[in-house]
Scaffold this motif. Structure first.
Motif, PDB file in Angstrom:
ATOM      1  N   SER A   1       0.847  -1.193   0.000  1.00 24.80           N
ATOM      2  CA  SER A   1       0.000   0.000   0.000  1.00 24.80           C
ATOM      3  C   SER A   1       0.880   1.240   0.000  1.00 24.80           C
ATOM      4  N   ILE A   2       0.269   2.387  -0.282  1.00 25.81           N
ATOM      5  CA  ILE A   2       0.986   3.672  -0.239  1.00 25.81           C
ATOM      6  C   ILE A   2       0.326   4.521   0.834  1.00 25.81           C
ATOM      7  N   ASN A   3       1.139   5.061   1.757  1.00 31.75           N
ATOM      8  CA  ASN A   3       0.564   5.890   2.804  1.00 31.75           C
ATOM      9  C   ASN A   3       0.476   7.358   2.362  1.00 31.75           C
ATOM     10  N   ALA A   4       0.001   8.216   3.248  1.00 40.27           N
ATOM     11  CA  ALA A   4      -0.230   9.623   2.900  1.00 40.27           C
ATOM     12  C   ALA A   4       1.058  10.382   2.621  1.00 40.27           C
ATOM     13  N   ASP A   5       2.199   9.863   3.086  1.00 41.93           N
ATOM     14  CA  ASP A   5       3.499  10.504   2.830  1.00 41.93           C
ATOM     15  C   ASP A   5       4.212   9.889   1.630  1.00 41.93           C
ATOM     16  N   ARG A   6       3.496   9.118   0.831  1.00 43.69           N
ATOM     17  CA  ARG A   6       3.992   8.528  -0.413  1.00 43.69           C
ATOM     18  C   ARG A   6       5.006   7.409  -0.178  1.00 43.69           C
ATOM     19  N   TRP A   7       4.942   6.773   0.991  1.00 46.26           N
ATOM     20  CA  TRP A   7       5.799   5.616   1.241  1.00 46.26           C
ATOM     21  C   TRP A   7       5.074   4.348   0.825  1.00 46.26           C
ATOM     22  N   LEU A   8       5.784   3.485   0.100  1.00 50.58           N
ATOM     23  CA  LEU A   8       5.277   2.153  -0.182  1.00 50.58           C
ATOM     24  C   LEU A   8       5.510   1.309   1.063  1.00 50.58           C
ATOM     25  N   CYS A   9       4.441   0.749   1.611  1.00 56.61           N
ATOM     26  CA  CYS A   9       4.527  -0.039   2.837  1.00 56.61           C
ATOM     27  C   CYS A   9       4.142  -1.485   2.555  1.00 56.61           C
ATOM     28  N   ILE A  10       4.772  -2.407   3.289  1.00 59.10           N
ATOM     29  CA  ILE A  10       4.434  -3.813   3.100  1.00 59.10           C
ATOM     30  C   ILE A  10       4.083  -4.456   4.437  1.00 59.10           C
ATOM     31  N   THR A  11       3.162  -5.398   4.365  1.00 63.04           N
ATOM     32  CA  THR A  11       2.843  -6.276   5.481  1.00 63.04           C
ATOM     33  C   THR A  11       3.077  -7.694   4.982  1.00 63.04           C
ATOM     34  N   VAL A  12       3.888  -8.446   5.706  1.00 63.10           N
ATOM     35  CA  VAL A  12       4.264  -9.799   5.295  1.00 63.10           C
ATOM     36  C   VAL A  12       3.749 -10.799   6.326  1.00 63.10           C
ATOM     37  N   GLU A  13       3.041 -11.813   5.853  1.00 60.66           N
ATOM     38  CA  GLU A  13       2.553 -12.878   6.729  1.00 60.66           C
ATOM     39  C   GLU A  13       3.162 -14.199   6.289  1.00 60.66           C
ATOM     40  N   ASP A  14       3.774 -14.906   7.225  1.00 58.34           N
ATOM     41  CA  ASP A  14       4.306 -16.242   6.963  1.00 58.34           C
ATOM     42  C   ASP A  14       3.148 -17.225   7.072  1.00 58.34           C
ATOM     43  N   LEU A  15       2.784 -17.850   5.960  1.00 60.42           N
ATOM     44  CA  LEU A  15       1.617 -18.736   5.933  1.00 60.42           C
ATOM     45  C   LEU A  15       1.875 -20.081   6.598  1.00 60.42           C
ATOM     46  N   ILE A  16       3.150 -20.462   6.728  1.00 63.15           N
ATOM     47  CA  ILE A  16       3.476 -21.707   7.420  1.00 63.15           C
ATOM     48  C   ILE A  16       3.371 -21.505   8.928  1.00 63.15           C
ATOM     49  N   ARG A  17       3.956 -20.420   9.406  1.00 63.39           N
ATOM     50  CA  ARG A  17       3.934 -20.138  10.852  1.00 63.39           C
ATOM     51  C   ARG A  17       2.645 -19.452  11.285  1.00 63.39           C
ATOM     52  N   LYS A  18       1.864 -18.980  10.281  1.00 64.44           N
ATOM     53  CA  LYS A  18       0.589 -18.315  10.555  1.00 64.44           C
ATOM     54  C   LYS A  18       0.757 -17.108  11.487  1.00 64.44           C
ATOM     55  N   GLN A  19       1.755 -16.266  11.128  1.00 56.46           N
ATOM     56  CA  GLN A  19       1.958 -15.054  11.912  1.00 56.46           C
ATOM     57  C   GLN A  19       2.610 -13.978  11.052  1.00 56.46           C
ATOM     58  N   PRO A  20       2.358 -12.706  11.393  1.00 54.47           N
ATOM     59  CA  PRO A  20       2.980 -11.625  10.629  1.00 54.47           C
ATOM     60  C   PRO A  20       4.472 -11.525  10.915  1.00 54.47           C
ATOM     61  N   VAL A  21       5.229 -11.194   9.870  1.00 54.55           N
ATOM     62  CA  VAL A  21       6.670 -11.016  10.009  1.00 54.55           C
ATOM     63  C   VAL A  21       7.010  -9.524   9.963  1.00 54.55           C
ATOM     64  N   ARG A  22       6.317  -8.788   9.106  1.00 57.88           N
ATOM     65  CA  ARG A  22       6.439  -7.333   9.039  1.00 57.88           C
ATOM     66  C   ARG A  22       5.027  -6.758   8.949  1.00 57.88           C
ATOM     67  N   VAL A  23       4.813  -5.632   9.605  1.00 54.72           N
ATOM     68  CA  VAL A  23       3.484  -5.029   9.625  1.00 54.72           C
ATOM     69  C   VAL A  23       3.582  -3.566   9.202  1.00 54.72           C
ATOM     70  N   ASN A  24       2.988  -3.269   8.041  1.00 55.79           N
ATOM     71  CA  ASN A  24       2.923  -1.892   7.530  1.00 55.79           C
ATOM     72  C   ASN A  24       4.286  -1.202   7.570  1.00 55.79           C
ATOM     73  N   GLU A  25       5.298  -1.892   7.119  1.00 60.09           N
ATOM     74  CA  GLU A  25       6.665  -1.372   7.182  1.00 60.09           C
ATOM     75  C   GLU A  25       6.991  -0.544   5.942  1.00 60.09           C
ATOM     76  N   PRO A  26       7.418   0.732   6.107  1.00 59.14           N
ATOM     77  CA  PRO A  26       7.794   1.535   4.936  1.00 59.14           C
ATOM     78  C   PRO A  26       9.025   0.936   4.240  1.00 59.14           C
ATOM     79  N   VAL A  27       8.948   0.844   2.911  1.00 62.80           N
ATOM     80  CA  VAL A  27      10.035   0.240   2.140  1.00 62.80           C
ATOM     81  C   VAL A  27      10.726   1.261   1.254  1.00 62.80           C
ATOM     82  N   ALA A  28       9.950   2.106   0.567  1.00 61.79           N
ATOM     83  CA  ALA A  28      10.542   3.057  -0.372  1.00 61.79           C
ATOM     84  C   ALA A  28       9.618   4.251  -0.538  1.00 61.79           C
ATOM     85  N   ARG A  29      10.211   5.434  -0.701  1.00 61.84           N
ATOM     86  CA  ARG A  29       9.438   6.654  -0.953  1.00 61.84           C
ATOM     87  C   ARG A  29       9.230   6.761  -2.456  1.00 61.84           C
ATOM     88  N   LEU A  30       7.973   6.881  -2.871  1.00 61.95           N
ATOM     89  CA  LEU A  30       7.655   6.908  -4.283  1.00 61.95           C
ATOM     90  C   LEU A  30       7.600   8.348  -4.794  1.00 61.95           C
TER      91      LEU A  30
END
Length: 197
Positions: free
Chosen positions: A167-196
């Motif tokens: 997703s892209i937040n209001a400050d134009r950061w691309l954010c990611i949320t990563v869920e491990d489907l084997i462990r059934k838990q989030p690994v990263r939550v709404n973490e900014p990755v790059a400014r677009l």
């Protein structure tokens, strides 16, 4: 400046295209001047002005048949932000023994003045493989310093391993949320990755 073929009509659109080649310009003669004035007035009045990104953004992936790197489009140019939290959802498989996965987010430049020729696939996503050094030069990796995501336990290659939401937040950061489907838990939550842009 005025056109030599039409001395009474200012060539505002042509000048804007020249000065801002990456901009998205509405070429409607009825609104050449009013669009700028209206936008400035709205901004000065404190009214939020809708904004959008100017480039396509993609993640580098490996083609399963050719084993070469290609790009899967995540964010099409002209996408308005902020986006919903689940704007783009992808599932990534692992392979036996795989112990980490990296998400290389790239800004895709225009090829001259032509847009990137994305090709749709049956999964509903769009892909592009650059041909030659000139096309590869149009790709800018935005997060080369990001560390790979460790996979614990290591991959088995039997089913999708990670669910990633972009997703892209209001400050134009691309954010990611990563869920491990084997462990059934989030690994990263709404973490900014790059400014677009």
């Amino acid at each position: 400046p005025t056109s030599s073929t039409s001395p009474t009509r200012p060539e505002v659109a042509a000048v804007v295209d020249t000065v801002f080649p990456q901009a998205v310009v509405r070429h409607d003669p009825d609104y050449v001047f009013t669009a700028v004035a209206l936008g400035a007035a709205r901004f000065a009045a404190g009214i939020p002005v809708d904004d959008f990104v100017y480039h396509d953004y993609a993640v580098a992936v490996q083609n399963e048949q050719t084993h070469t790197v290609e790009y899967e489009r995540l964010i099409p140019r002209r996408t308005r932000y902020p986006t919903p939290p689940d704007f783009a959802v992808r599932y990534y498989a692992d392979f036996p023994g795989m112990n980490e996965m990296r998400f290389s987010v790239c800004e895709m430049g225009r090829l001259g003045q032509a847009p990137v020729p994305w090709q749709p696939r049956p999964n509903g996503n769009h892909y592009w493989a650059p041909q030659g050094p000139e096309e590869r030069a149009q790709i800018i990796e935005l997060n080369p310093g990001d560390l790979p995501l460790p996979l614990r336990p290591t991959g088995k290659g039997s089913s999708p391993r990670l669910r990633v939401t972009y997703s892209i937040n209001a400050d134009r950061w691309l954010c990611i949320t990563v869920e491990d489907l084997i462990r059934k838990q989030p690994v990263r939550v709404n973490e900014p990755v790059a400014r677009l842009r």
